[in-house]
Design a protein around this motif. Structure first.
Motif, PDB file in Angstrom:
ATOM      1  N   SER A  92       0.786  -2.918  -0.960  1.00 20.53           N
ATOM      2  CA  SER A  92       1.360  -2.200   0.180  1.00 20.53           C
ATOM      3  C   SER A  92       0.316  -1.550   1.083  1.00 20.53           C
ATOM      4  O   SER A  92       0.533  -1.416   2.280  1.00 20.53           O
ATOM      5  N   LEU A  93      -0.792  -1.110   0.494  1.00 21.74           N
ATOM      6  CA  LEU A  93      -1.832  -0.409   1.261  1.00 21.74           C
ATOM      7  C   LEU A  93      -3.152  -1.159   1.144  1.00 21.74           C
ATOM      8  O   LEU A  93      -3.611  -1.427   0.032  1.00 21.74           O
ATOM      9  N   SER A  97      -6.420   2.019   4.275  1.00 19.22           N
ATOM     10  CA  SER A  97      -5.227   2.878   4.291  1.00 19.22           C
ATOM     11  C   SER A  97      -5.145   3.732   3.038  1.00 19.22           C
ATOM     12  O   SER A  97      -4.784   4.910   3.095  1.00 19.22           O
ATOM     13  N   PHE A  98      -5.498   3.136   1.891  1.00 18.33           N
ATOM     14  CA  PHE A  98      -5.459   3.876   0.635  1.00 18.33           C
ATOM     15  C   PHE A  98      -6.433   5.052   0.678  1.00 18.33           C
ATOM     16  O   PHE A  98      -6.064   6.187   0.382  1.00 18.33           O
ATOM     17  N   ALA A 101      -5.294   7.731   3.139  1.00 13.43           N
ATOM     18  CA  ALA A 101      -4.195   8.535   2.573  1.00 13.43           C
ATOM     19  C   ALA A 101      -4.725   9.494   1.514  1.00 13.43           C
ATOM     20  O   ALA A 101      -4.312  10.652   1.442  1.00 13.43           O
ATOM     21  N   LEU A 109       2.444   8.004   2.977  1.00 14.32           N
ATOM     22  CA  LEU A 109       2.006   6.619   2.815  1.00 14.32           C
ATOM     23  C   LEU A 109       2.268   6.122   1.396  1.00 14.32           C
ATOM     24  O   LEU A 109       2.684   4.989   1.198  1.00 14.32           O
TER      25      LEU A 109
END
Length: 183
Positions: A92-93, A97-98, A101, A109
């Motif tokens: 998903s990430l 993005s991980f 977040a 997220l």
């Protein structure tokens, strides 16, 4: 311990592939959606492997990208997060993005990932608070040794201080040297 498998993809599903090695042995490997999107059936690839061996199953989780593998292994250390949920996060990430977040403490997220609610999102943020800085500041070998020593129950701060004084270059040797100093 299996750290990588090279072979031709003979079967491909959204999050599972079969790699046939030159020796004739085929391995079933779970992959993230991001990883699967980069793989083509009939082509040869080398995947970094995180094996999870339990009493009733032996499963391989494969990654083209070491960063994605590090994220997966970090998530496995979070209380209440198993391999399925960790792979859902990786699907998903993306890595940017991980880490974004994680750095910003953005629960929203993580809550978008199937299987992660408010409690799990908070737990991930709390338990991985210093992990990004710790893993990005060391080499791949040291990061692997860090992950191995964390899984044995040693504290991250103590491991990092010991690893900085180790002279070994190979992951296995680093773990051995660190274990002697930690004992």
């Amino acid at each position: 311990m299996v750290v990588a498998i090279e072979g031709i993809i003979t079967q491909k599903e959204p999050t599972f592939i079969v790699l046939k090695c030159q020796s004739g042995v085929s391995y079933g490997v779970f992959v993230s959606l991001f990883c699967a999107a980069k793989l083509e059936k009939g082509r040869s690839y080398e995947l970094f492997i995180t094996p999870i061996i339990k009493e009733d199953s032996h499963k391989f989780y494969g990654f083209l990208d070491r960063e994605e593998q590090k994220i997966f292994e970090m998530l496995l250390r979070v209380n209440g997060i198993g391999a399925t949920t960790a792979m859902a996060v990786c699907s998903s990430l993306d890595t940017d993005s991980f880490y974004k977040a994680l750095t910003l403490g953005d629960e929203s997220l993580f809550k978008k990932v199937p299987g992660i609610g408010a409690k799990s999102a908070k737990r991930i943020l709390v338990e991985l608070e210093g992990a990004k800085a710790a893993l990005s500041s060391v080499s791949d070998e040291s990061a692997s040794a860090l992950a191995a020593l964390l899984s044995l129950g040693f504290k991250q701060d103590k491991i990092l201080s010991v690893l900085s004084s180790c002279t070994a270059k190979d992951t296995g040797e680093l773990v051995k040297e660190a274990l002697k100093k930690l004992a």
